[in-house]
Design an enzyme around this catalytic site. Structure first.
Site, short mmCIF file in Angstrom:
data_model
loop_
_atom_site.label_atom_id
_atom_site.label_comp_id
_atom_site.label_asym_id
_atom_site.label_seq_id
_atom_site.Cartn_x
_atom_site.Cartn_y
_atom_site.Cartn_z
N SER A 140 0.82 -1.21 0.00
CA SER A 140 0.00 0.00 0.00
C SER A 140 0.85 1.25 0.00
O SER A 140 1.93 1.30 0.63
CB SER A 140 -0.91 0.02 1.23
N TYR A 155 -2.63 -0.14 10.09
CA TYR A 155 -2.70 -0.65 8.72
C TYR A 155 -1.37 -0.41 8.00
O TYR A 155 -0.83 -1.31 7.36
CB TYR A 155 -3.84 0.04 7.97
N LYS A 159 1.30 -3.08 6.34
CA LYS A 159 1.66 -3.08 4.93
C LYS A 159 3.15 -2.82 4.73
O LYS A 159 3.77 -3.39 3.82
CB LYS A 159 0.83 -2.04 4.17
#
Length: 255
Positions: A140, A155, A159
């Site tokens: 990401s 998150y 990633k």
């Protein structure tokens, strides 16, 4: 070791979004594909839809349940079929301010990464036993750049871990003729946003990010899937350990 009867692709998180778009492209290239997803009804629907594209199977597994993860690992360990291609497309995204994160929030990302790690390990062993293969993780842009409008510390940490894993796997597995790469998308229209945006408002909300991307629009699942299928293919046979920005230019600069 049993003789190899078939070379297949395994897509973890293949029942929607980028994983589903990648499955379609691989099937169009006559590559038999197995998609892993959580919801049985959704898997049945997707398998039926994909059947017209080629040979497809579905595999139900909740990646937050250890026994289900083990079932995917066991499947990957069956060397009679060569898993030549692996795409780790399963994901979860729910922007949450740093102060508001709970242990459960954090574990949602950590546990998913753990599942992908050990599934990748099992698939890599299958590849090594059968002559090699190609792996693509979906990372990401948030792993590389913080965006104030979408606070995503846990998150992004997860990633970023996948980005690092990509490089380490590439280095260690090259001797086994296994290439490992990742894609790093920016805003892409997929069902992942349904976790925190009401479905009637998703199109308008995502469209508000069009101008954020220098190219002038958010991405589609197919935009990213095309890059994934290229990285999987022999056309990218001298590419490994790379994290490709598939982001409409966001990492080059923002409007």
């Amino acid at each position: 070791m049993q003789p190899v009867h078939q070379r297949i692709a395994l897509i973890v998180g293949g029942s929607s979004g980028i994983g589903l778009a990648t499955a379609k492209l691989l099937l169009e290239r006559t590559i038999p594909t197995v998609i892993v997803g959580n919801r049985s009804r959704k898997l049945d629907q997707v398998q039926s839809e994909l059947a017209s594209f080629g040979s497809v199977e579905s595999f139900q597994a909740n990646l937050y349940e250890p026994q289900d993860v083990q079932s995917v690992i066991d499947f990957s360990g069956e060397h009679a079929r060569h898993i030549k291609y692996l795409v780790n497309a399963a994901g979860h995204f729910k922007p949450t301010p740093f102060f508001d994160h709970t242990g459960d929030d954090y574990d949602t990302y950590l546990d998913l990464n753990r599942a992908l790690f050990f599934i990748s390990q099992a698939v890599a062993k299958n590849m090594a036993a059968n002559g090699g293969g190609s792996i693509v993780h979906i990372g990401s842009m948030w792993a590389q750049q913080a965006i104030k409008a979408t606070p995503s510390s846990a998150y992004s940490m997860a990633k970023a871990g996948l980005h690092a894993l990509t490089q380490h796997m590439a280095m260690e597995l090259a001797a086994h003729k296994i290439r490992v790469n990742a894609v790093s998308p920016a805003v892409v229209k997929t069902p992942i946003y349904e976790a925190f945006i009401d479905p009637p408002h998703i199109d308008a909300t995502l469209a508000s990010f069009d101008s954020f991307h220098p190219i002038g629009r958010i991405g589609t699942a197919e935009d990213v899937a095309r890059t994934i299928t290229f990285l999987l293919s022999d056309d990218a046979q001298w590419v490994t350990g790379a994290v490709w920005d598939v982001d409409g230019g966001v990492m080059a600069g923002r409007n």
